[in-house]
Design an enzyme around this catalytic site. Sequence first.
Site, short mmCIF file in Angstrom:
data_model
loop_
_atom_site.label_atom_id
_atom_site.label_comp_id
_atom_site.label_asym_id
_atom_site.label_seq_id
_atom_site.Cartn_x
_atom_site.Cartn_y
_atom_site.Cartn_z
N CYS A 73 0.83 -1.21 0.11
CA CYS A 73 -0.08 -0.07 -0.01
C CYS A 73 0.74 1.19 0.10
O CYS A 73 1.82 1.33 0.61
CB CYS A 73 -0.93 0.06 1.18
SG CYS A 73 -2.24 -1.21 0.85
N CYS A 155 -2.80 -0.61 -3.66
CA CYS A 155 -4.01 -0.01 -2.74
C CYS A 155 -3.43 1.32 -2.24
O CYS A 155 -2.25 1.68 -2.23
CB CYS A 155 -4.19 -0.94 -1.38
SG CYS A 155 -2.92 -1.80 -0.89
#
Length: 249
Positions: A73, A155
Amino acid sequence: ALITLILALSLGLTLGQTKIKSTFFSRCEKFKEYDCQKLWDAFQQAYVNKDPCKVPVEAYDPLIAAAPFKHQCNKTMFWSKTKDVVHGLTAKRNDCFVTLEDTLLGSVLDNLTWCGKEGSNDTFTTGCPGWSECVNNPVRSFWNRSSAAFADVACGNVTAMLNGSINTPFNPTSIFASVEVPRFIASRVKNLNVVMVIQKNNISNCTDPSLKNLRQSIDTGITFSCKDVSESRIQECGSKPEIACGACW
Ligand code: AVW
């Protein structure tokens, strides 16, 4: 003379095969937690003993399953026609950005060519179909499949480096546009930040119409931004570890 030729050809074949296998293993062994023999077997089953124009993307499903991509992420970095500048940066700043070619599978197969042949269990590195010669070739299918899997785990803050020195920085035929962007979903990806790499003689920038297409094609829940950044600024971020990731541009 004929025997010499046959010997030379089979030696060449054996060497080519040994070379890709040893490259695969030496690159793979840098990633400690994987069983490289298992990955080599999963890799080979995708294309060995097949017509090199009949290897669909799904042929690599077992390989991807054997070495799944991890969520990174806020670090995932995509690129299109900016390979050298991006990898120049990520080689030094993996604390900030991770590209497909920094992951196990991407790094093991980067810059390699391979294919099989019907009726043979060998791996060939010459005489393989070119990228556009047929769609379902072993190399192209691998990059399409792995790019899809890489985009699936992106993400948070996602970055993409596009090239300001070409006419259409966001090209619908690129892997970035055709495979990766369609997989960004708002529940996972919060922002898509485009870095437009600007060289001395750039012909486009963030105002290019193709960027409008990109903005319109992503989920409404994903925030879009684009910033023109000089190539030298990007290189500087790579050469100065004291620059914070968020201050690279
Ligand atoms: P690219 P993408 N012949 O710079 O957006 C041989 O166009 O497509 O960027 N190899 C080719 C050809 C070709 N005609 N076209 C593409 N390639 C191969 C994975 C070649 O290896 C990453 F995650 C070239 O370096 C990026 O976000 C690579 O495809 C995204 O896909 C990229 O071509 C970059 O693909």
